[in-house]
Design a protein around this motif. Structure first.
Motif, PDB file in Angstrom:
ATOM      1  N   UNK A   1     106.944 100.330  34.777  1.00  0.00           N
ATOM      2  CA  UNK A   1     106.451  99.619  35.959  1.00  0.00           C
ATOM      3  C   UNK A   1     105.008  99.172  35.778  1.00  0.00           C
ATOM      4  N   UNK A   2     104.215 100.007  35.102  1.00  0.00           N
ATOM      5  CA  UNK A   2     102.793  99.697  34.870  1.00  0.00           C
ATOM      6  C   UNK A   2     102.657  98.495  33.935  1.00  0.00           C
ATOM      7  N   UNK A   3     103.535  98.420  32.933  1.00  0.00           N
ATOM      8  CA  UNK A   3     103.495  97.283  31.979  1.00  0.00           C
ATOM      9  C   UNK A   3     103.524  95.942  32.676  1.00  0.00           C
ATOM     10  N   UNK A   4     104.316  95.863  33.741  1.00  0.00           N
ATOM     11  CA  UNK A   4     104.519  94.572  34.401  1.00  0.00           C
ATOM     12  C   UNK A   4     103.571  94.348  35.581  1.00  0.00           C
ATOM     13  N   UNK A   5     102.938  95.414  36.084  1.00  0.00           N
ATOM     14  CA  UNK A   5     102.111  95.252  37.292  1.00  0.00           C
ATOM     15  C   UNK A   5     100.609  95.368  37.039  1.00  0.00           C
ATOM     16  N   UNK A   6     100.211  96.024  35.948  1.00  0.00           N
ATOM     17  CA  UNK A   6      98.790  96.166  35.625  1.00  0.00           C
ATOM     18  C   UNK A   6      98.407  95.146  34.554  1.00  0.00           C
ATOM     19  N   UNK A   7      97.315  94.411  34.813  1.00  0.00           N
ATOM     20  CA  UNK A   7      96.883  93.380  33.880  1.00  0.00           C
ATOM     21  C   UNK A   7      95.567  93.784  33.213  1.00  0.00           C
ATOM     22  N   UNK A   8      95.506  93.625  31.884  1.00  0.00           N
ATOM     23  CA  UNK A   8      94.268  93.871  31.143  1.00  0.00           C
ATOM     24  C   UNK A   8      93.440  92.587  31.099  1.00  0.00           C
ATOM     25  N   UNK A   9      92.140  92.711  31.379  1.00  0.00           N
ATOM     26  CA  UNK A   9      91.256  91.540  31.401  1.00  0.00           C
ATOM     27  C   UNK A   9      89.914  91.878  30.762  1.00  0.00           C
ATOM     28  N   UNK A  10      89.225  90.868  30.293  1.00  0.00           N
ATOM     29  CA  UNK A  10      87.847  91.030  29.822  1.00  0.00           C
ATOM     30  C   UNK A  10      86.898  90.896  31.007  1.00  0.00           C
ATOM     31  N   UNK A  11      85.810  91.666  30.963  1.00  0.00           N
ATOM     32  CA  UNK A  11      84.791  91.590  32.006  1.00  0.00           C
ATOM     33  C   UNK A  11      84.189  90.187  32.054  1.00  0.00           C
ATOM     34  N   UNK A  12      83.685  89.814  33.218  1.00  0.00           N
ATOM     35  CA  UNK A  12      83.185  88.444  33.420  1.00  0.00           C
ATOM     36  C   UNK A  12      81.702  88.373  33.776  1.00  0.00           C
ATOM     37  N   UNK A  13      81.104  89.478  34.207  1.00  0.00           N
ATOM     38  CA  UNK A  13      79.746  89.410  34.747  1.00  0.00           C
ATOM     39  C   UNK A  13      78.642  89.707  33.741  1.00  0.00           C
ATOM     40  N   UNK A  14      78.989  90.283  32.596  1.00  0.00           N
ATOM     41  CA  UNK A  14      77.972  90.614  31.603  1.00  0.00           C
ATOM     42  C   UNK A  14      76.910  91.533  32.166  1.00  0.00           C
ATOM     43  N   UNK A  15      75.638  91.218  31.889  1.00  0.00           N
ATOM     44  CA  UNK A  15      74.525  92.069  32.325  1.00  0.00           C
ATOM     45  C   UNK A  15      74.301  92.097  33.828  1.00  0.00           C
ATOM     46  N   UNK A  16      74.930  91.184  34.558  1.00  0.00           N
ATOM     47  CA  UNK A  16      74.722  91.142  36.010  1.00  0.00           C
ATOM     48  C   UNK A  16      75.631  92.097  36.776  1.00  0.00           C
ATOM     49  N   UNK A  17      76.604  92.705  36.099  1.00  0.00           N
ATOM     50  CA  UNK A  17      77.528  93.630  36.768  1.00  0.00           C
ATOM     51  C   UNK A  17      76.770  94.763  37.447  1.00  0.00           C
ATOM     52  N   UNK A  18      75.729  95.258  36.781  1.00  0.00           N
ATOM     53  CA  UNK A  18      74.972  96.400  37.299  1.00  0.00           C
ATOM     54  C   UNK A  18      74.261  96.106  38.612  1.00  0.00           C
ATOM     55  N   UNK A  19      73.508  94.990  38.674  1.00  0.00           N
ATOM     56  CA  UNK A  19      72.777  94.697  39.915  1.00  0.00           C
ATOM     57  C   UNK A  19      73.727  94.298  41.045  1.00  0.00           C
TER      58      UNK A  19
END
Length: 319
Positions: A290-308
Motif C-alpha cells: 500500500x505504501x508503494x502506491x501511496x507514498x511519493x519520494x521527492x527531492x527537496x525544493x527550498x535549499x538553504x531557505x528551508x530553515x528560515x
C-alpha cells in the motif's frame, strides 16, 4: 496591516534571518556570522541585536509581528524554550534562549531542532505541498530530518524523528552515537566516502575512483556521484550501496507513518534525479504494498531557505 513572521536559522558558522508574511513568503533576509567564543555566550545577544537593528532599519515595531521562530542544533525543550548540547555552538550547558529573546525583542518566540525546522519548511512551502503527513530526510555532514504526522511534528520524548539513527546494517559501521550500522554512517557525505574507501579495497577492476583513492587524493561524495554518472564501475557500485540503505530506510519510515511524501534534501541530494531514481528502485523493492502506491519520494525544493521558512512557521502558534 497584516502581521509578519521572523524566522531564524542558527548554524555553527552563520545565523540566517528572514522576515516573512503569514503565508510564508520571504520579504527580507540577511545573515550574520555565528560567534561561538566564550562558550557561545555571544550568540543570543547577537540574535537580539540583529533583529532589533533590522526592525529599526525597516521602521518596524514588535507589535507588527506574530512571533519569532528559530531552528537550532542541539537538544531542545520546546515548552521551556531551552537548548543544551549544541556542541558546534559551544553550548554545553542549558541556554535559556526563549526568555532572553522575548525579553530582548518584545516579540513572542518559539524554537525547535534545526532538522525538524527544515522539515517544517519543506512541508509548508516546498516539496511537501503542505500535506498533513510528510517525512524529510536531509543528507549532509550527518543524516537528519523530521517526521510530520497528522500535521504535527513528532518529538516523542525528545528524540523522535532521529532518521539518521535508523539501523540499516546491524553490526555495521560505528556511529558517533555509539551504535553500529546507523543510516548516517552510510548515507551522509562522510558516509558515502567511507563506503567508497571500504569497497575500493576489494575492487580489482578499472576505475578512476579506485585510482584516486589508491593515490591518496581527496575525494568527496560529489566526486563519487559525478564519477558514477560517468559510468565509473566502482563509483556506480558505491552509489548503488548508498541508495540501497536510503531505500531501505525510506521503506521502513513509510511502513510506520505512510506519509504523502518522503522528501530528500541536503548536500548529497544535489545528485538530483540520479540519486532519487535509484533510491526509488530500492524503496519499491522493500516497501509495504500500500505504501508503494501511496507514498511519493521527492527531492527537496527550498535549499538553504528551508530553515528560515520552517522556523518562521513555528511562530504561527501565536496567531
Amino acid at each position: 496591516m497584516d502581521k509578519k513572521l521572523i524566522g531564524v536559522d542558527l548554524g555553527g558558522t552563520t545565523i540566517k534571518f528572514a522576515i516573512l508574511t503569514a503565508a510564508g513568503e520571504i520579504q527580507q533576509k540577511w545573515s550574520v556570522e555565528t560567534n561561538i567564543l566564550d562558550d557561545g555566550a555571544h550568540i543570543v545577544p547577537d540574535i537580539i541585536d540583529s533583529i532589533n537593528h533590522h526592525l529599526a532599519l525597516y521602521d518596524m515595531k514588535p507589535e507588527q509581528f506574530i512571533g519569532i521562530g528559530m531552528g537550532t542544533p542541539g537538544t531542545v525543550d520546546i515548552k521551556a524554550g531551552t537548548v543544551i548540547g549544541a556542541y558546534n555552538l559551544n553550548w554545553k550547558t542549558k541556554q535559556d534562549v526563549k526568555s532572553a529573546i522575548e525579553a530582548g525583542t518584545g516579540i513572542k518566540f518559539a524554537i525547535d531542532n534545526d532538522a525538524n525546522v527544515a522539515a517544517l519548511g519543506e512541508r509548508w512551502k516546498g516539496a511537501g505541498n503542505n500535506a498533513d503527513d510528510v517525512v524529510f530526510m536531509t543528507l549532509g555532514t550527518g543524516v537528519g530530518g523530521g517526521i510530520i504526522a497528522n500535521g504535527q511534528m513528532i518529538h516523542g520524548m525528545g528524540a523522535g524523528g532521529e532518521i539518521g539513527h535508523i539501523n540499516v546494517e546491524p553490526n555495521g559501521y560505528l556511529c558517533t552515537c555509539g551504535n553500529k550500522g546507523c543510516l548516517e554512517t552510510y548515507a551522509s557525505a562522510t558516509g558515502v566516502v567511507r563506503v567508497a574507501r571500504d569497497m575500493a579495497e576489494e575492487f580489482a577492476g578499472k576505475s578512476e575512483l579506485k585510482r584516486m583513492l589508491d593515490d591518496g587524493e581527496e575525494i568527496s561524495s560529489k566526486i563519487i556521484f559525478d564519477l558514477a554518472k560517468e559510468k565509473d564501475t566502482l563509483a556506480a557500485m558505491v552509489v548503488d550501496k548508498v541508495c540501497y540503505y536510503l531505500g531501505l530506510a525510506a521503506a521502513n519510515l513509510g511502513a510506520i507513518t505512510n506519509p504523502a511524501y518522503i522528501v530528500i534534501g541536503g548536500g548529497v541530494s544535489a545528485a538530483g534525479k540520479f540519486l532519487l531514481n535509484q533510491v526509488e528502485d530500492y524503496f519499491q523493492k522493500f516497501a509495504f504494498p500500500t505504501v508503494k502506491t501511496s507514498t511519493k519520494l521527492k527531492l527537496a525544493e527550498l535549499g538553504n531557505e528551508a530553515g528560515v521558512i520552517g522556523a518562521a512557521s513555528l511562530a504561527l502558534v501565536f496567531k
